[in-house]
Design an enzyme around this catalytic site. Sequence first.
Site, PDB file in Angstrom:
ATOM      1  N   THR A 128       0.334  13.312 -25.653  1.00 49.21           N
ATOM      2  CA  THR A 128      -1.102  13.261 -25.871  1.00 49.21           C
ATOM      3  C   THR A 128      -1.749  12.483 -24.784  1.00 49.21           C
ATOM      4  OG1 THR A 128      -3.156  13.360 -27.268  1.00 49.21           O
ATOM      5  CG2 THR A 128      -1.340  11.652 -27.595  1.00 49.21           C
ATOM      6  N   TYR A 129      -2.894  12.961 -24.114  1.00 49.52           N
ATOM      7  CA  TYR A 129      -3.713  12.185 -23.476  1.00 49.52           C
ATOM      8  C   TYR A 129      -4.927  11.724 -23.918  1.00 49.52           C
ATOM      9  CZ  TYR A 129      -0.509  14.159 -20.391  1.00 49.52           C
ATOM     10  OH  TYR A 129       0.930  14.829 -19.614  1.00 49.52           O
TER      11      TYR A 129
ATOM     12  N   THR B 238      -5.613  13.908 -31.489  1.00 50.89           N
ATOM     13  CA  THR B 238      -5.211  15.148 -31.377  1.00 50.89           C
ATOM     14  C   THR B 238      -3.930  15.415 -32.513  1.00 50.89           C
ATOM     15  OG1 THR B 238      -3.732  15.220 -29.499  1.00 50.89           O
ATOM     16  CG2 THR B 238      -6.108  15.799 -29.260  1.00 50.89           C
TER      17      THR B 238
ATOM     18  N   GLU C 145      -4.121  21.867 -20.775  1.00 51.49           N
ATOM     19  CA  GLU C 145      -3.908  21.964 -22.215  1.00 51.49           C
ATOM     20  C   GLU C 145      -3.453  23.226 -22.747  1.00 51.49           C
ATOM     21  OE1 GLU C 145      -7.851  19.538 -23.709  1.00 51.49           O
ATOM     22  OE2 GLU C 145      -8.244  21.335 -22.449  1.00 51.49           O
TER      23      GLU C 145
ATOM     24  N   CYS D 192      12.435  39.465 -20.369  1.00 52.58           N
ATOM     25  CA  CYS D 192      11.956  38.585 -19.498  1.00 52.58           C
ATOM     26  C   CYS D 192      12.746  38.583 -18.174  1.00 52.58           C
ATOM     27  CB  CYS D 192      12.065  37.043 -19.902  1.00 52.58           C
ATOM     28  SG  CYS D 192      11.540  35.709 -18.850  1.00 52.58           S
TER      29      CYS D 192
END
Length: 528
Positions: free
Chosen positions: A422-423, A434, A499, A178
Amino acid sequence: MNSESGTSVPCEANPPPSSGRPRLNHSESEPDLGPNPKTFTRLCSRDEEDRAAALDELTQAVLARLGLDRPGSERLCASTLLHLLRLSRSCPLSEVRERAAKLLRTAQMQKEGIEQDVLLEAFFSLGRLDNITMAMGLHPAYLSCFLRTQHALLDLDGPLPSLWRHYIVIMAAARHQCSYLVQQHSAAYLEAGGDESWLGGVQQAPAKLRSLQGLNKLLAHRPWLITQQHIQELVCPGAESRWSLAELIHAVILMAHAHSLSSFVWGCGVNPEPDHTGGHAFSPPSPNHLPCGPHSPAHEDGRQELTDGVMEVEVLMKRMVELQEQEEECTQEEMLTRFERERSESIPTAVVRGAPPEVVLRLVEDPEFSYEDFAPRGEQAPPTMRAQDYSWEDHGYSLVNRLLPDMGQLLDEKFQVVSNLTYHRMAMHEGVDTYTLRKALWNYIHCLYGIRYDDYDYGGVNVLLERSLKVFVKTVACHPEQTTARIYHAFWRHFKHSEKVHANLIVMEARLQAALLYTLRAITHYMR
């Protein structure tokens, strides 16, 4: 590149600047409320009139979202606030800089301050909004606790000197090639007065730091092999360059933090910073990166891909509902069988690629050592770690807090936030629960690391995680340097950018917790 979040499609090497704009999963994302992304792109136009028109368009779009020109308007999304803040601080064009600052002040007066406070705090703490912050800023609740944890690890009082903290992160990030994190922390190390020769290779560093290399490679690639013997070799009174337990736990968390953050960098395709190697290259859009619509990632197949993506979402929605309504009780034997089936499933991920950059390779000892499946098919597997026998909640949390005060609390908050984030949306659907999908992702990653929950039915993993998603998750969690645009585009094709960023947050934190659990268990056994 996703200009609003500092990311591009994952690439074959540490992600270079790119014009592709992936749109990700929306089960756990901020709604994309704000100006059209093309408006931000046009602010970079060499044509003064086009730039002025884009600036007016941006102003109108922001004011519309703030409800200043019509009733019932919605709030700005985090990505728009991030971009405005960055423009207001770093754009060389005074008219753009001033207009962005004015819009930010207007947003603040209109009660947009919660997310902006997080972004401002990031700017004041870091001196800039780097691309990792831009990506995580799509989820402000997570970004806030991530920054607090990272600040405590790197900057607050602790058993390790500041220079060593950055160098440990450099050694850990190098294991996953990385270069983003290696360059970022090399700069911080030198700014803090570090000896530049150490960056020439680990053999130049003090023996005490070099003694971490064995633990570093196990923690990065096969943490289930860590035993109390590894701990004893570092902390026992007769050990050369002895580590105290407090120093060691600090070093372990720094290494695990860097390993998991490397997964996030690769999984989201985080672009290099302008002062990184390759970060200042201004190149025309690649023909391999097609423009994206507001709801789907770029694909060559166009309309067919859109149709297939919609069908995938509908199938997943149906499976989630069926799983939530399922009343069938499984025996412990059947649940164990399903776990073993999941654990030993063959998910190919290896990609042939060139050697890592020299700036990374010289910081790695035994570069050929890498991830191997916890339970290769047909081979004797190490004993599974049962969560009921050693868990973060019952064992790891208290041990970390005991050896490094307050760090257990900070890590626990981060785990909780990402688990509960979560939305109640998924792709084009609203009001979605979800939980089962998020739980399946978390438990699948722990399954890859040989951790089993006796009370979880792993049949749900196969139901909810289709094969292309498993390939992506396993790659990012286990050997992130192999992440490619192909496997990124292959899953959740109709989901939004924010998402998929959330999916990467789950991968990062689940991986972090798994690696910590094995090391903390070894420390617990040593202390008995």
